[in-house]
Scaffold this motif. Structure first.
Motif, PDB file in Angstrom:
ATOM      1  N   GLN A 137       0.831  -1.204   0.000  1.00  0.00           N
ATOM      2  CA  GLN A 137       0.000   0.000   0.000  1.00  0.00           C
ATOM      3  C   GLN A 137       0.868   1.258   0.000  1.00  0.00           C
ATOM      4  O   GLN A 137       0.600   2.208  -0.723  1.00  0.00           O
ATOM      5  CB  GLN A 137      -0.920  -0.002   1.227  1.00  0.00           C
ATOM      6  CG  GLN A 137      -1.822   1.209   1.333  1.00  0.00           C
ATOM      7  CD  GLN A 137      -2.843   1.292   0.231  1.00  0.00           C
ATOM      8  OE1 GLN A 137      -3.256   0.279  -0.324  1.00  0.00           O
ATOM      9  NE2 GLN A 137      -3.246   2.486  -0.112  1.00  0.00           N
ATOM     10  N   ALA A 197       2.353   1.763  -3.425  1.00  0.00           N
ATOM     11  CA  ALA A 197       1.348   2.262  -4.360  1.00  0.00           C
ATOM     12  C   ALA A 197       1.099   3.749  -4.135  1.00  0.00           C
ATOM     13  O   ALA A 197       1.004   4.528  -5.090  1.00  0.00           O
ATOM     14  CB  ALA A 197       0.052   1.475  -4.214  1.00  0.00           C
ATOM     15  N   GLN A 198       1.020   4.162  -2.875  1.00  0.00           N
ATOM     16  CA  GLN A 198       0.811   5.574  -2.573  1.00  0.00           C
ATOM     17  C   GLN A 198       2.007   6.412  -3.010  1.00  0.00           C
ATOM     18  O   GLN A 198       1.840   7.529  -3.509  1.00  0.00           O
ATOM     19  CB  GLN A 198       0.547   5.766  -1.081  1.00  0.00           C
ATOM     20  CG  GLN A 198      -0.806   5.270  -0.643  1.00  0.00           C
ATOM     21  CD  GLN A 198      -1.016   5.369   0.853  1.00  0.00           C
ATOM     22  OE1 GLN A 198      -0.063   5.509   1.621  1.00  0.00           O
ATOM     23  NE2 GLN A 198      -2.262   5.284   1.275  1.00  0.00           N
ATOM     24  N   ALA A 219       4.032   5.716  -5.496  1.00  0.00           N
ATOM     25  CA  ALA A 219       3.994   5.790  -6.961  1.00  0.00           C
ATOM     26  C   ALA A 219       2.958   6.812  -7.417  1.00  0.00           C
ATOM     27  O   ALA A 219       3.197   7.576  -8.363  1.00  0.00           O
ATOM     28  CB  ALA A 219       3.686   4.419  -7.548  1.00  0.00           C
ATOM     29  N   GLN A 220       1.812   6.862  -6.744  1.00  0.00           N
ATOM     30  CA  GLN A 220       0.792   7.844  -7.082  1.00  0.00           C
ATOM     31  C   GLN A 220       1.290   9.260  -6.821  1.00  0.00           C
ATOM     32  O   GLN A 220       1.056  10.170  -7.620  1.00  0.00           O
ATOM     33  CB  GLN A 220      -0.483   7.590  -6.288  1.00  0.00           C
ATOM     34  CG  GLN A 220      -1.254   6.376  -6.739  1.00  0.00           C
ATOM     35  CD  GLN A 220      -2.457   6.100  -5.858  1.00  0.00           C
ATOM     36  OE1 GLN A 220      -2.570   6.627  -4.747  1.00  0.00           O
ATOM     37  NE2 GLN A 220      -3.353   5.258  -6.344  1.00  0.00           N
ATOM     38  N   ALA A 221       1.974   9.458  -5.710  1.00  0.00           N
ATOM     39  CA  ALA A 221       2.497  10.786  -5.391  1.00  0.00           C
ATOM     40  C   ALA A 221       3.525  11.233  -6.428  1.00  0.00           C
ATOM     41  O   ALA A 221       3.509  12.387  -6.876  1.00  0.00           O
ATOM     42  CB  ALA A 221       3.117  10.786  -3.997  1.00  0.00           C
ATOM     43  N   SER A 257       3.691  10.245  -9.495  1.00  0.00           N
ATOM     44  CA  SER A 257       2.964  10.494 -10.732  1.00  0.00           C
ATOM     45  C   SER A 257       2.304  11.870 -10.712  1.00  0.00           C
ATOM     46  O   SER A 257       2.342  12.609 -11.705  1.00  0.00           O
ATOM     47  CB  SER A 257       1.913   9.401 -10.943  1.00  0.00           C
ATOM     48  OG  SER A 257       1.156   9.661 -12.087  1.00  0.00           O
ATOM     49  N   LEU A 258       1.717  12.220  -9.581  1.00  0.00           N
ATOM     50  CA  LEU A 258       1.095  13.542  -9.458  1.00  0.00           C
ATOM     51  C   LEU A 258       2.132  14.653  -9.564  1.00  0.00           C
ATOM     52  O   LEU A 258       1.906  15.675 -10.223  1.00  0.00           O
ATOM     53  CB  LEU A 258       0.353  13.652  -8.131  1.00  0.00           C
ATOM     54  CG  LEU A 258      -0.966  12.895  -8.030  1.00  0.00           C
ATOM     55  CD1 LEU A 258      -1.489  12.943  -6.601  1.00  0.00           C
ATOM     56  CD2 LEU A 258      -1.989  13.492  -8.975  1.00  0.00           C
TER      57      LEU A 258
END
Length: 62
Positions: free
Chosen positions: A23, A26-27, A29-31, A33-34
């Motif tokens: 988790q 994943a968070q 990677a999202q950060a 990406s943003l």
């Protein structure tokens, strides 16, 4: 009997730690990406503005 319960708890703890790690990855990677999207969509600074000289002169009175 305690050994069996310990092994069961260890298995559960390992599974929870693995899920938590996935988790967090994943968070992260999202950060990233943003942030990358924000950098790509950010307006380029315009040259010749008055902000280039800001902070060059500091008046200090004692």
């Amino acid at each position: 009997m305690n050994v069996t319960q310990s092994a069961g708890n260890y298995g559960q703890e390992a599974m929870v730690a693995s899920l938590a790690k996935k988790q967090q990855e994943a968070q992260g990677a999202q950060a990233l990406s943003l942030l990358q999207g924000a950098v790509e969509n950010a307006p380029a600074p315009q040259g010749g503005t008055t902000t280039e000289s800001l902070g060059n002169n500091i008046n200090i009175h004692v």
